[in-house]
Design a protein around this motif. Structure first.
Motif, PDB file in Angstrom:
ATOM      1  N   THR A 167       0.485  -0.996  -0.218  1.00 12.46           N
ATOM      2  CA  THR A 167      -0.104  -0.280  -0.180  1.00 12.46           C
ATOM      3  C   THR A 167       0.849   1.412  -0.088  1.00 12.46           C
ATOM      4  N   ALA A 168       0.419   2.118  -0.790  1.00 13.03           N
ATOM      5  CA  ALA A 168       1.635   3.494  -1.063  1.00 13.03           C
ATOM      6  C   ALA A 168       1.103   4.366   0.374  1.00 13.03           C
ATOM      7  N   THR A 169       2.169   4.751   0.578  1.00 14.67           N
ATOM      8  CA  THR A 169       2.038   5.902   1.757  1.00 14.67           C
ATOM      9  C   THR A 169       2.637   6.692   1.734  1.00 14.67           C
ATOM     10  N   GLY A 170       1.867   8.522   2.694  1.00 12.07           N
ATOM     11  CA  GLY A 170       2.121   9.856   2.231  1.00 12.07           C
ATOM     12  C   GLY A 170       2.158  10.310   1.855  1.00 12.07           C
ATOM     13  N   THR A 171       2.514  11.371   0.076  1.00 13.09           N
ATOM     14  CA  THR A 171       1.929  11.791  -0.691  1.00 13.09           C
ATOM     15  C   THR A 171       0.827  10.988  -1.434  1.00 13.09           C
ATOM     16  N   LEU A 172       1.735  10.087  -1.641  1.00 12.36           N
ATOM     17  CA  LEU A 172      -0.034   9.231  -2.411  1.00 12.36           C
ATOM     18  C   LEU A 172      -0.781   8.083  -1.648  1.00 12.36           C
ATOM     19  N   SER A 173      -1.855   9.152  -1.353  1.00 11.75           N
ATOM     20  CA  SER A 173      -2.280   8.817  -0.672  1.00 11.75           C
ATOM     21  C   SER A 173      -3.269   7.543  -0.184  1.00 11.75           C
ATOM     22  N   GLU A 174      -2.345   6.802   0.236  1.00 12.04           N
ATOM     23  CA  GLU A 174      -3.111   5.069   0.408  1.00 12.04           C
ATOM     24  C   GLU A 174      -3.178   4.180  -0.966  1.00 12.04           C
ATOM     25  N   ILE A 175      -2.725   4.716  -1.626  1.00 16.36           N
ATOM     26  CA  ILE A 175      -2.966   3.952  -2.960  1.00 16.36           C
ATOM     27  C   ILE A 175      -3.068   2.329  -2.786  1.00 16.36           C
ATOM     28  N   PRO A 176      -3.662   1.612  -2.702  1.00 20.01           N
ATOM     29  CA  PRO A 176      -3.353  -0.769  -3.275  1.00 20.01           C
ATOM     30  C   PRO A 176      -2.589  -0.261  -3.563  1.00 20.01           C
ATOM     31  N   VAL A 177      -1.149  -0.927  -3.561  1.00 23.68           N
ATOM     32  CA  VAL A 177      -0.638  -0.912  -4.933  1.00 23.68           C
ATOM     33  C   VAL A 177      -0.957  -2.362  -5.119  1.00 23.68           C
ATOM     34  N   GLY A 178      -0.627  -3.465  -4.822  1.00 20.05           N
ATOM     35  CA  GLY A 178      -1.138  -4.212  -5.350  1.00 20.05           C
ATOM     36  C   GLY A 178      -0.482  -5.715  -3.872  1.00 20.05           C
ATOM     37  N   SER A 179      -0.032  -7.241  -3.867  1.00 18.21           N
ATOM     38  CA  SER A 179      -0.129  -8.121  -3.686  1.00 18.21           C
ATOM     39  C   SER A 179       1.068  -8.794  -4.505  1.00 18.21           C
ATOM     40  N   THR A 180       2.276  -9.612  -3.541  1.00 17.12           N
ATOM     41  CA  THR A 180       2.947 -10.527  -3.854  1.00 17.12           C
ATOM     42  C   THR A 180       2.749 -11.328  -3.459  1.00 17.12           C
ATOM     43  N   ASN A 181       3.114 -12.426  -3.572  1.00 11.75           N
ATOM     44  CA  ASN A 181       4.558 -14.283  -3.631  1.00 11.75           C
ATOM     45  C   ASN A 181       5.269 -13.681  -3.183  1.00 11.75           C
ATOM     46  N   LEU A 182       5.988 -14.297  -1.856  1.00 10.88           N
ATOM     47  CA  LEU A 182       7.739 -14.403  -2.449  1.00 10.88           C
ATOM     48  C   LEU A 182       8.215 -15.929  -1.889  1.00 10.88           C
ATOM     49  N   LEU A 183       8.844 -16.599  -2.568  1.00  8.00           N
ATOM     50  CA  LEU A 183       9.615 -17.490  -1.823  1.00  8.00           C
ATOM     51  C   LEU A 183      11.477 -17.300  -1.354  1.00  8.00           C
ATOM     52  N   PRO A 184      11.339 -17.410  -0.183  1.00  7.77           N
ATOM     53  CA  PRO A 184      12.394 -16.320  -0.027  1.00  7.77           C
ATOM     54  C   PRO A 184      13.510 -18.553   0.279  1.00  7.77           C
ATOM     55  N   VAL A 185      15.061 -18.192   0.375  1.00  3.94           N
ATOM     56  CA  VAL A 185      14.849 -19.564  -0.045  1.00  3.94           C
ATOM     57  C   VAL A 185      16.650 -19.275   0.352  1.00  3.94           C
ATOM     58  N   GLY A 235      24.440 -16.526   6.584  1.00  2.00           N
ATOM     59  CA  GLY A 235      24.956 -16.756   5.248  1.00  2.00           C
ATOM     60  C   GLY A 235      23.698 -15.357   4.030  1.00  2.00           C
ATOM     61  N   VAL A 236      23.545 -16.241   3.082  1.00  2.00           N
ATOM     62  CA  VAL A 236      22.533 -14.928   2.139  1.00  2.00           C
ATOM     63  C   VAL A 236      20.582 -15.935   1.989  1.00  2.00           C
ATOM     64  N   THR A 237      20.617 -14.951   1.126  1.00  2.00           N
ATOM     65  CA  THR A 237      18.750 -15.376   1.452  1.00  2.00           C
ATOM     66  C   THR A 237      18.660 -14.933  -0.203  1.00  2.00           C
ATOM     67  N   TRP A 238      18.337 -15.334  -0.506  1.00  2.00           N
ATOM     68  CA  TRP A 238      17.744 -15.384  -2.229  1.00  2.00           C
ATOM     69  C   TRP A 238      15.758 -14.890  -2.187  1.00  2.00           C
ATOM     70  N   ALA A 239      15.359 -14.182  -2.681  1.00  2.00           N
ATOM     71  CA  ALA A 239      13.805 -13.818  -2.601  1.00  2.00           C
ATOM     72  C   ALA A 239      13.263 -13.857  -3.887  1.00  2.00           C
ATOM     73  N   VAL A 240      11.978 -14.587  -3.993  1.00  2.00           N
ATOM     74  CA  VAL A 240      12.010 -14.838  -5.283  1.00  2.00           C
ATOM     75  C   VAL A 240      10.416 -13.953  -5.780  1.00  2.00           C
ATOM     76  N   PRO A 241       9.997 -13.271  -6.010  1.00  2.00           N
ATOM     77  CA  PRO A 241       8.653 -12.881  -6.205  1.00  2.00           C
ATOM     78  C   PRO A 241       7.846 -13.660  -6.981  1.00  2.00           C
ATOM     79  N   TYR A 242       6.072 -13.624  -7.050  1.00  2.00           N
ATOM     80  CA  TYR A 242       5.765 -14.501  -8.392  1.00  2.00           C
ATOM     81  C   TYR A 242       4.395 -14.646  -7.860  1.00  2.00           C
TER      82      TYR A 242
END
Length: 249
Positions: free
Chosen positions: A94-112, A133-140
């Motif tokens: 969700t956008a905040t501040g001057t962009l007035s709470e615009i629903p940006v969207g949603s995403t799935n994440l696969l963090p490994v 260690g390291v984390t690879w975050a893959v959105p889809y």
């Protein structure tokens, strides 16, 4: 006098580990939004009007999430192990501040994640550890908000905004962890774990504005840096397959 013979001694530990946990993901970072092609005029008070200029005061809120998680570990010794972790999470943006709470969207994440760990074993059943260690975050399966929200600028209400397209980028970042197992038996225990992941994905969105009657193409630079707090159960096994360790007496 000849030296004493070598004897084969098996270290008493379980080399394989599986954990099943519930994990709360709490994003804790900073976001900046940029007008890629200068579609928003400087008279709005939101930008300088130049291509690539920042939209002043605009940010993004990423929702918290609670997910099931599984991790697998292998102990090279009683103290040193490597752990790999995978889970599935979905977040609302969700956008905040001057962009007035615009629903940006949603995403799935696969963090490994892949982490090297040191386990302290001199406290009996209580076995704390640290890891890095390291984390690879893959959105889809990311989806745009597609709902209308008024845009408030220095000129007043300047049309309605709707996010029509959304693309969330991948990220690779450093991960650190602390935690402990409390082992009721050599094979079964409970686990508490806390991680911090440094994730800096770049995302892109297309916002349609009804007053301009055109699209505003934006880039979102982010340091999500989530905290991951987990509780669960630990299973260890495989002591019978450890290669014997030669020790001299």
């Amino acid at each position: 006098m000849a030296p004493p013979p070598a004897f084969a001694v098996v270290e008493e530990y379980q080399p394989f580990q599986v954990r099943l946990r519930a994990t709360a993901i709490v994003p804790d970072g900073h976001f900046s939004i940029y007008d890629r092609f200068g579609a928003v005029s400087s008279v709005s008070g939101l930008t300088t009007g130049l291509p690539g200029s920042q939209i002043f005061g605009a940010g993004v809120n990423v929702s918290n999430s609670v997910i099931p998680e599984i991790d697998l570990a292998y102990y090279f010794t009683r103290n040193f192990a490597v752990e790999t972790i995978a889970g599935y999470t979905r977040h609302k943006l969700t956008a905040t501040g001057t962009l007035s709470e615009i629903p940006v969207g949603s995403t799935n994440l696969l963090p490994v994640s892949l982490l090297a760990q040191y386990h302290f074993t001199n406290f009996g059943a209580f076995q704390p550890y640290i890891g890095v260690g390291v984390t690879w975050a893959v959105p889809y399966a990311y989806t745009p908000g597609n709902s209308w929200t008024p845009l408030i600028t220095a000129l007043g209400v300047t049309g309605l905004n709707s996010v029509r397209e959304l693309h969330v980028g991948q990220s690779v970042g450093v991960a650190g962890q602390v935690g402990f197992d409390y082992m009721f038996t050599p094979n079964f225990g409970v686990n508490v774990d806390l991680k911090r992941i440094m994730a800096e994905p770049t995302s892109y969105a297309t916002i349609y504005n009804s007053a301009l009657n055109k699209n505003i193409y934006v880039r979102v630079s982010s340091n999500i840096d989530p905290w991951l707090a987990s509780v669960g159960v630990t299973f260890r096994f495989g002591a019978d397959v450890i290669a014997p360790v030669l020790a001299r007496f």
